[in-house]
Enzyme design. Structure first.
Site, PDB file in Angstrom:
ATOM      1  N   GLU A 156      33.458  35.416  38.717  1.00 56.51           N
ATOM      2  CA  GLU A 156      33.674  34.402  39.753  1.00 56.51           C
ATOM      3  C   GLU A 156      33.725  32.986  39.181  1.00 56.51           C
ATOM      4  OE1 GLU A 156      34.360  36.206  42.024  1.00 56.51           O
ATOM      5  OE2 GLU A 156      32.943  37.804  42.363  1.00 56.51           O
ATOM      6  N   ASP A 170      43.905  36.658  39.199  1.00 55.92           N
ATOM      7  CA  ASP A 170      43.478  38.049  39.166  1.00 55.92           C
ATOM      8  C   ASP A 170      44.668  38.895  38.735  1.00 55.92           C
ATOM      9  OD1 ASP A 170      40.827  37.747  40.005  1.00 55.92           O
ATOM     10  OD2 ASP A 170      41.374  37.836  42.117  1.00 55.92           O
TER      11      ASP A 170
END
Length: 533
Positions: free
Chosen positions: A187, A326
């Site tokens: 994260e 991602d």
């Protein structure tokens, strides 16, 4: 050609590949199906793109993060068998769509499924590690590692933080024969002091989000007084591809992610328009999508060139531009993503842009002044609210209790044991790190399969509690049976060894090594005795 060859600086593409541990924990709509969809739509085609580029002699294409928990699944015999079955079923569903009259959709999906099945049977049946190792050895990619099971590190007990980081790096070495020098921190979570952990682990560089550097991402920055360099994601460039409100995948001619043909489970429509309802969307047309890819590749290359010129002029020296995403965006979320990736990695050098990895950027001197990096993440608000806000206060408390229980129990077991490896202690630790995965809080905060996420957190917490209870009650045979039972579903990281967990920390920390409780303010910021950092 002279204009192309004078583009200053370097462009770096960073991809972060991650899924939580899904094996043996449900199939549909959330569970192993998520793994197999991502594997088929993203990991297979992205690896193929990189392999083809490497075969042409191209190298230093991008920095690829692969989390240990994802790597474990892509090497797991149960998952490999399930993936092979899933690919065969995909091919059958494509044939059924053709027989039902949707010949265009069926033919397109049949071709994709056939290629994927052949690729999987040829290169992936022994797991993903040989695939990644080939790319690393060819210097096509830089491997980025990370902690074992993707914890949100700023909130994590320091003993577990250190353990998961070191074990995650060792896991990569076991699988691919390389210890990553760089990581994508889960994260992009950071709090001051973590740079010392990174230095001690031999980490030379890591990622943060652009706002953590106040948007000045044109150079890497040594963090505090460490030798570890942080690189920031350039949002101006990254958001051309993927942003909360715009980006290429939302263009009308790309395949729509959300609309399904429920009879076959295939996706028959193109985006068409953001306000167009699913049943009213136009059929997907690969030729229209191909033309859109060409336009968006050209737009991205122009954006990168302009950014390199403008940032280099602003700072008075060649600048670095880092776009980060991602990996699952390319294929799973954006059907055409692998095709775009293939074309853009060819087009950038043709346009005179120097492409390199994060390691290249550090080696080539794209490093500026030191930065006193503060609490940050790449989540909503760029703070910690997603993992420590009011919506997930129950999970914060759960994690605190489980970490305290597990560490106390492991410390007592260590005092009573003869130094031999203990599978009960290993499984207790394994279930603890699965409980505190950052994914569960993220899914709850984003209301994305929140029920599944809470169930998973509580399931692993239950495993910790019942094993610890048996140990504390002196029921060692029961503890062994329980640990073996949980290991049947959660047997990832077979090299995990609880003896390598550091000893209890000294000081006044009443939790026995750290607590998650009272670390979150009303907006998810860390709170210490003196107030917010």
């Amino acid at each position: 050609m002279s204009e192309k060859s004078t583009v200053p600086g370097q462009f770096t593409l960073v991809l972060h590949s991650h899924l939580p541990w899904l094996a043996h924990h449900g199939r549909w709509p959330v569970g192993e199906e998520w793994l197999y969809q991502s594997w088929a739509a993203t990991y297979l085609p992205v690896a193929k793109v990189l392999r083809n580029l490497a075969a042409e002699g191209r190298s230093h294409l991008l920095s690829l993060g692969i989390t240990p928990v994802l790597a474990a699944q892509l090497d797991d015999p149960h998952c490999l068998s399930g993936m092979h079955h899933w690919l065969g079923n995909w091919k059958l569903r494509a044939d059924e769509a053709s027989m039902a009259g949707n010949t265009a959709l069926g033919a397109h999906e049949h071709r994709l499924a056939t290629e994927a099945l052949d690729d999987f049977e040829t290169r992936w049946r022994h797991g993903s590690s040989p695939v990644w190792r080939e790319l690393i050895d060819a210097e096509a990619i830089e491997l980025l590692g990370g902690p074992l099971a993707h914890p949100f590190q700023p909130l994590l007990d320091e003993r577990l933080r250190t353990y998961q980081l070191h074990e995650g790096l060792a896991d990569a070495q076991h699988r691919v024969g390389h210890t990553p020098a760089g990581i994508w921190a889960p994260e992009c979570g950071f709090t001051p002091g973590m740079e010392k952990n990174y230095d001690a682990a031999g980490i030379s560089h890591f990622m943060c989000d652009g706002p953590a550097l106040r948007g000045d991402t044109s150079l890497g920055r040594p963090v505090w007084d460490s030798d570890t360099v942080v690189f920031g994601r350039d949002l101006h460039v990254s958001y051309r591809v993927w942003s909360p409100k715009s980006g290429y995948p939302g263009q009308p001619y790309y395949r729509d992610f959300h609309h399904y043909d429920h009879a076959s489970g295939l996706k028959p429509a193109r985006v068409t328009g953001k306000t167009v309802a699913g049943p009213d969307k136009a059929p997907y047309d690969p030729e229209l999508a191909a033309a859109a890819i060409e336009r968006d590749v050209a737009d991205f290359v122009a954006t990168v060139r302009e950014r390199l010129f403008s940032e280099s002029e602003r700072i008075g020296r060649p600048a670095l531009v880092v776009a980060a995403f991602d990996t699952e965006l390319f294929g799973h979320w954006w059907h055409e993503g692998p095709q775009w990736l293939d074309q853009v990695l060819r087009a950038l050098p043709e346009a005179g842009v120097t492409v390199g990895t994060l390691a290249d950027a550090r080696d080539r001197g794209y490093v500026g002044e030191r930065v006193e990096l503060a609490d940050s993440s790449w989540g909503s608000g760029k703070d910690w609210r997603v993992w420590a806000g009011d919506q997930v206060a129950d999970l914060v408390d759960l994690n605190t209790d489980i970490v305290r229980l597990a560490l106390d129990t492991l410390d007592k077991m260590r005092a009573d044991q003869d130094g031999l490896r203990d599978p009960v202690a290993d499984q207790l630790l394994r279930e603890t790190i699965l409980t505190i995965s950052s994914d569960w809080a993220f899914m709850v905060s984003k209301d994305s399969a929140a029920g599944y996420a809470r169930d998973r957190a509580h399931e692993h917490a239950h495993a910790v509690r019942e094993i610890a209870s048996a140990i504390s009650g002196g029921q060692l045979a029961k503890a062994q049976r329980l640990a073996a039972g949980w290991a049947a579903a959660d047997g990832l990281f077979p090299a995990l060894d609880a003896r390598r967990l550091g000893p209890a920390l000294g000081g006044n920390d009443e939790s026995g090594g750290g607590s998650l409780r009272n670390h979150a303010g009303p907006r998810g910021r860390r709170m210490d005795a003196e107030g917010p950092r």
